[in-house]
Design a protein around this motif. Structure first.
Motif, PDB file in Angstrom:
ATOM      1  N   ASP A  89      -3.187   4.435   3.688  1.00 61.89           N
ATOM      2  CA  ASP A  89      -1.902   3.870   3.278  1.00 61.89           C
ATOM      3  C   ASP A  89      -1.486   2.782   4.266  1.00 61.89           C
ATOM      4  O   ASP A  89      -0.813   3.026   5.262  1.00 61.89           O
ATOM      5  N   GLY A 109       0.215   3.126  -1.471  1.00 53.67           N
ATOM      6  CA  GLY A 109      -0.142   2.809  -0.095  1.00 53.67           C
ATOM      7  C   GLY A 109       0.983   2.895   0.920  1.00 53.67           C
ATOM      8  O   GLY A 109       0.860   2.341   2.017  1.00 53.67           O
ATOM      9  N   GLU A 144      -8.703   3.137  -6.242  1.00 56.74           N
ATOM     10  CA  GLU A 144      -8.957   3.844  -7.494  1.00 56.74           C
ATOM     11  C   GLU A 144      -8.309   3.167  -8.705  1.00 56.74           C
ATOM     12  O   GLU A 144      -8.414   3.650  -9.828  1.00 56.74           O
ATOM     13  N   THR A 188      -1.686  -1.488  -5.160  1.00 56.32           N
ATOM     14  CA  THR A 188      -2.722  -1.239  -4.161  1.00 56.32           C
ATOM     15  C   THR A 188      -3.462   0.039  -4.538  1.00 56.32           C
ATOM     16  O   THR A 188      -2.890   0.940  -5.139  1.00 56.32           O
ATOM     17  N   GLY A 189      -4.727   0.111  -4.158  1.00 56.50           N
ATOM     18  CA  GLY A 189      -5.479   1.349  -4.378  1.00 56.50           C
ATOM     19  C   GLY A 189      -6.903   1.084  -4.820  1.00 56.50           C
ATOM     20  O   GLY A 189      -7.122   0.341  -5.779  1.00 56.50           O
ATOM     21  N   ASP A 214      -7.718  -0.817  -1.000  1.00 59.85           N
ATOM     22  CA  ASP A 214      -7.126  -0.257   0.220  1.00 59.85           C
ATOM     23  C   ASP A 214      -7.801  -0.825   1.465  1.00 59.85           C
ATOM     24  O   ASP A 214      -8.526  -0.130   2.190  1.00 59.85           O
TER      25      ASP A 214
HETATM   26 MG    MG Z   1      -3.109   4.522  -2.741  1.00 61.32          MG
END
Ligand code: MG
Ligand code: AMP
Length: 428
Positions: free
Chosen positions: A273, A266, A203, A200-201, A243
């Motif tokens: 998160d 997350g 970025e 997850t993310g 996210d």
């Molecule tokens: Mg993250």
């Protein structure tokens, strides 16, 4: 939008020790079922049946040497000259019974002829000139033998009914050989869990999508796939969720096709998160969040649809160290392994290490064995985001929560990475 600085409602345990977390996780698991596999694919698998021989191995008394099958009583006076009445290469059976003064030339593995009770090795004999009544020649025997000498007895390896292994036995090369020896081509073993892996993310991108906009590659996804396949489980790659709760939920729904789920990122206390919240909203039972360890504190563990779901922290070293402590033993247990822990050994830490009171540290070290003792050195920068020191590490030195200073030369215990599973007990 609130943060998760306080544990969300419904979480069973928080800020637990590694040992407590491990217990909560292992207690919630159910072992997987079993499947039949061909013996050529059985190495590393765990037996799910009781395995007994239904035959004698070796099947007959046979020669342990190249030499001459004899009657030991014929060698009372040395040298003794015996008539060679037969040649018995391995695989040839004979019905001819050896009489007084007779010998049979015999090769390693050939069945012992009736009448013979010992084998003289070829090095203890000389060829004797042939005579008319011994068309295959005669042999001069220079050393005596005891009855039974150089004979491998039928059943000396296994007898009918001998137990070879049972549920929980890990099949190594010798066990695979034994399966073949007793005539088995198929064996029942514990199933391999399919393990969903997702990142997850916002970025995070795939490694081939890296540009110079500051985003980072999902090293966790690939490290986790490698860690899962290393123990014989099956990684199922589910990519990267941005996210957003709906995106994260969609991935977790897909992940429920698998037997276990491992996500990274997350699970901390940031505004974005979402992993714990999504899992709770999906009906997951959050059993623990946060372990008193570094790296790797914000671990979330829940069961969803009876499956273990591990929400690992996102920092690459936290991800892998948490996998080592929690996911690896859990998956091994699901696969019926009995020895699920890496070995822990005493070592001398040659560098000084200091830390604040409170959390247990798992410190990346390189190891070298010197005349029996194990020397440990810091493997480099210990930040949770520095993967290179994990690449170089041979082990994780255990620095207890209550310790603040370890002067150079201190004794530490080290969890050995890259070593097989030798321990049924955790060691710390
Ligand atoms: Mg993250
Ligand atoms: P998070 O736990 O989501 O706050 O992530 C913590 C940090 O871990 C992020 O700032 C990233 O630098 C890193 N990270 C998160 N996910 C990954 C991933 N899949 N691969 C590599 N690094 C990651």
């Amino acid at each position: 939008m609130g943060t998760f600085a306080d544990p969300p409602a419904g979480i069973q345990r928080t800020r637990v020790t590694i040992a407590e977390a491990r217990e909560i996780i292992l207690d919630s698991l159910s072992p997987l079922g079993s499947e039949g596999v061909g013996i050529e694919l059985a190495r590393g698998r765990v037996l799910a049946e009781e395995l007994r021989s239904d035959r004698l191995i070796p099947p007959r008394d046979n020669s342990g040497m190249d030499g001459f099958a004899v009657r030991a009583q014929d060698l009372g006076r040395l040298p003794a000259t015996l008539r060679v009445v037969e040649e018995l290469p391995a695989g040839r059976a004979t019905h001819r019974k050896l009489g007084p003064g007779e010998a049979a030339r015999i090769m390693t593995g050939a069945a012992i002829p009736q009448g013979a009770d010992a084998v003289v090795m070829v090095e203890a004999t000389e060829e004797a000139p042939s005579s008319g009544d011994a068309p295959r020649g005669s042999v001069r025997v220079l050393a005596s033998v005891r009855p039974g000498e150089n004979i491998r007895r039928a059943g000396a390896d296994v007898m009918p009914g001998t137990l070879i292994g049972g549920p929980g036995t890990r099949l190594g090369p010798a066990a695979v050989g034994m399966l073949a020896a007793i005539g088995r081509t198929q064996v029942r073993v514990a199933a391999r869990p399919r393990v969903a892996i997702l990142a997850t993310g916002d970025e995070i991108v795939e490694p081939d999508q890296l540009t110079d906009d500051g985003r980072i590659a999902s090293s966790n996804s690939y490290a986790l796939c490698a860690a899962v396949s290393e123990i014989g489980a099956v990684p199922v790659y589910l990519g990267i969720a941005p996210d957003r709760p709906d995106e994260i939920e969609a991935r977790f729904r897909e992940a429920l096709r698998c037997d276990a789920v491992v996500s990274s990122g997350g699970v901390s206390v940031g505004d974005r998160d979402y992993v714990k919240r999504v899992l709770s909203e999906m009906g997951g039972r959050l059993r623990l969040w946060r372990v008193q360890m570094k790296p790797g504190a914000p671990l979330a563990f829940c069961t969803l649809d009876n499956r273990p779901v591990f929400g690992l922290p996102g920092n690459p070293v936290s991800t892998l160290v948490s996998f080592e402590q929690f996911v690896r033993p859990a998956l091994l247990r699901m696969m019926h392994h009995r020895r699920i822990y890496r070995p822990v050994e005493a070592a001398v830490l040659l560098d000084a290490y200091s830390k604040p009171l409170g959390r247990l540290h798992l410190v990346r070290v390189t190891l070298e064995r010197r005349s029996g003792a194990l020397d440990a050195r810091l493997a480099g920068d210990q930040s949770s985001g520095v993967l290179l020191s994990m690449v170089r590490a041979d082990g994780l030195a255990i620095v207890e929560a209550g310790t603040t200073q370890l002067p150079a030369g201190s004794e530490v215990r080290v969890q050995l990475l890259g070593r097989d599973d030798l321990q049924a007990e955790p060691g710390f």
